[in-house]
Motif scaffolding. Structure first.
Motif, PDB file in Angstrom:
ATOM      1  N   THR A 362       8.323  25.491  -0.479  1.00 49.28           N
ATOM      2  CA  THR A 362       7.870  26.423   0.315  1.00 49.28           C
ATOM      3  C   THR A 362       8.694  24.797   1.624  1.00 49.28           C
ATOM      4  O   THR A 362       9.484  25.302   2.224  1.00 49.28           O
ATOM      5  N   THR A 365      12.672  24.435   0.916  1.00 49.22           N
ATOM      6  CA  THR A 365      12.692  25.853   1.942  1.00 49.22           C
ATOM      7  C   THR A 365      13.488  25.483   2.523  1.00 49.22           C
ATOM      8  O   THR A 365      14.771  25.382   2.899  1.00 49.22           O
ATOM      9  N   MET A 366      12.318  25.016   3.361  1.00 54.80           N
ATOM     10  CA  MET A 366      12.427  25.180   4.465  1.00 54.80           C
ATOM     11  C   MET A 366      13.377  23.574   5.252  1.00 54.80           C
ATOM     12  O   MET A 366      13.676  23.673   6.477  1.00 54.80           O
ATOM     13  N   SER A 367      13.411  22.845   4.473  1.00 57.83           N
ATOM     14  CA  SER A 367      14.151  21.412   4.732  1.00 57.83           C
ATOM     15  C   SER A 367      15.401  21.849   5.020  1.00 57.83           C
ATOM     16  O   SER A 367      16.432  21.485   5.795  1.00 57.83           O
ATOM     17  N   THR A 369      16.581  24.698   4.997  1.00 61.10           N
ATOM     18  CA  THR A 369      17.074  25.959   5.833  1.00 61.10           C
ATOM     19  C   THR A 369      17.154  25.327   7.209  1.00 61.10           C
ATOM     20  O   THR A 369      17.729  25.423   8.213  1.00 61.10           O
ATOM     21  N   LEU A 370      15.846  24.136   7.795  1.00 61.60           N
ATOM     22  CA  LEU A 370      16.821  23.605   8.468  1.00 61.60           C
ATOM     23  C   LEU A 370      17.577  22.364   8.715  1.00 61.60           C
ATOM     24  O   LEU A 370      18.781  22.587   9.801  1.00 61.60           O
TER      25      LEU A 370
END
Length: 431
Positions: A362, A365-367, A369-370
């Motif tokens: 997670t 994925t967040m990294s 996406t950011l």
């Protein structure tokens, strides 16, 4: 004390969630383990006590059955010997001439009888028949290599002399090393439990003086075998007493042959006591509460040791898990710190499918996406600002250039330089 308690409370409050969970887990395991151990040991101790008493009672019952059967056999065979025309008559007929006992009629009757006895009773080791005058002796042994020395004068045995003068017709004795047994030159005689019956001349009105004696020998090991399958009953003490209160059998060999003492089996410890009718034999089975308490204490110590070892193992496992997952949480926190510092390209390794692996995926994925979002927005903003700059330049540059040329033209007019004025006029941008 209050200050120390406050420090521990603050330290616990400031510790990590995993440490709190670990501490509570160990505490719960400790409480549950000791409660269950105490409950189980209490119940188990009572069960062990009851079970041992029942087992000792059962084992003593088997010893009783053995001696009852042996006595009954002796009693019945003595009755059979005195039947009309049987062994007693054969022995009585040779009173005047002892050598007549070797008459084929008498000898065959005696030898067949003794052989039949040992074959019909597998527990018998020896059958011995001898006359009171010591002239005739017969024996038959069931064990190979075991022989009875027929040259031995059985009437010289102390217990035969005592039995001769007693009013009893059947007695039971223990002989630790029968002198009439010749097993081998290098091995001592085996101990025996012997049942002895008097033989009388039925033709005489008085039965005061025996005509002879019939002996049945049993091995103490044969008695042991009757209850050997009850292994747990070994905690009990077993005694068989004859009419003289002498111990003719016990599972404690050092007490056999001695007069029975109540110290060996106090009334509070006796779980079985019974007398074999007519014989005077007493069978006693006891189990010491002290022995049972010792056995329970050993069980308690073993249980506590196992419980402590189990708890220590749980603590070690929790500590290992704490260090293992604490590193992963620290790595995750460090990665979040890097993101807050502007590094959006960081990716965590995913080595498991558990919750930590899920958080790592997670986070990655967040990294990503950011990083993609910031890159896209930064490029769009840069392009927008560049466009605005170019637009401003397009608006500002003509005015700035016209003003500059106009300033030069005015300076030229002041200096009466009309040629320069003409040139600058020509260069002015048209609007």
């Amino acid at each position: 004390k209050e200050l120390s308690a406050m420090k521990y409370k603050i330290r616990l409050q400031n510790s990590s969630i995993f440490k709190k969970i670990s501490f509570l887990t160990v505490l719960v395991v400790l409480v549950i383990s000791f409660l269950l151990t105490g409950l189980l040991l209490t119940q188990l101790s009572q069960n062990i006590h009851d079970k041992n008493r029942l087992l000792v009672q059962e084992a003593t019952g088997k010893v009783f059955t053995f001696f009852q059967d042996s006595y009954n056999i002796t009693y019945n065979q003595r009755t059979l010997l005195h039947s009309t025309g049987y062994i007693a008559d054969s022995i009585a007929s040779t009173r005047s001439n002892p050598s007549d006992i070797y008459n084929p009629e008498h000898l065959t009757k005696i030898t067949d009888y003794m052989a039949a006895l040992t074959y019909s009773n597998s527990r018998l080791d020896d059958v011995i028949l001898f006359t009171a005058d010591g002239e005739n002796r017969f024996s038959y042994s069931a064990k190979s290599g075991r022989k009875v020395y027929l040259g031995f004068d059985f009437n010289e045995l102390s217990y035969i002399q005592d039995f001769k003068d007693s009013p009893e017709v059947i007695t039971e004795i223990y002989d630790s090393a029968p002198p009439y047994l010749t097993i081998s030159t290098s091995k001592a005689s085996e101990p025996t439990i012997t049942f002895i019956a008097k033989i009388f001349d039925m033709s005489l009105p008085s039965k005061q003086f025996p005509l002879g004696y019939l002996m049945f020998n049993y091995s103490p090991a044969t008695v042991d075998a009757t209850y050997s399958e009850i292994i747990e009953a070994s905690d009990g003490d077993y005694f068989v007493l004859n009419e003289g209160n002498q111990v003719i059998y016990s599972n404690s060999a050092e007490r056999i042959g001695h007069r029975f003492s109540r110290e060996w089996a106090p009334d509070m410890d006796i779980v079985y006591q019974k007398t074999i009718s007519l014989s005077g034999l007493q069978v006693i089975g006891s189990v010491s509460d002290y022995k049972l308490q010792q056995k329970t204490a050993d069980l308690v110590r073993q249980s506590i040791l196992l419980t402590v070892c189990g708890i220590l193992l749980i603590i070690v496992v929790i500590i290992i898990l704490h260090h293992h997952y604490a590193k992963k949480f620290q790595l995750l926190a460090s990665a979040m710190g890097s993101i807050s510092g502007g590094d959006f390209s960081l990716q965590l390794p995913v080595n498991s499918e558990d919750e930590i692996g899920y958080l790592s995926r997670t986070f990655n994925t967040m990294s990503s996406t950011l990083n993609d979002y910031i890159n896209k927005n930064y490029l769009a903003e840069t392009q927008r600002r560049t466009a605005e700059l170019y637009a401003l330049q397009a608006q500002i540059n003509p005015h700035f250039l016209a003003n500059t040329i106009e300033s030069i033209r005015m300076r030229a007019l002041e200096n009466d330089d009309y040629e320069a004025v003409s040139y600058t006029h020509l260069t002015l941008p048209t609007t």
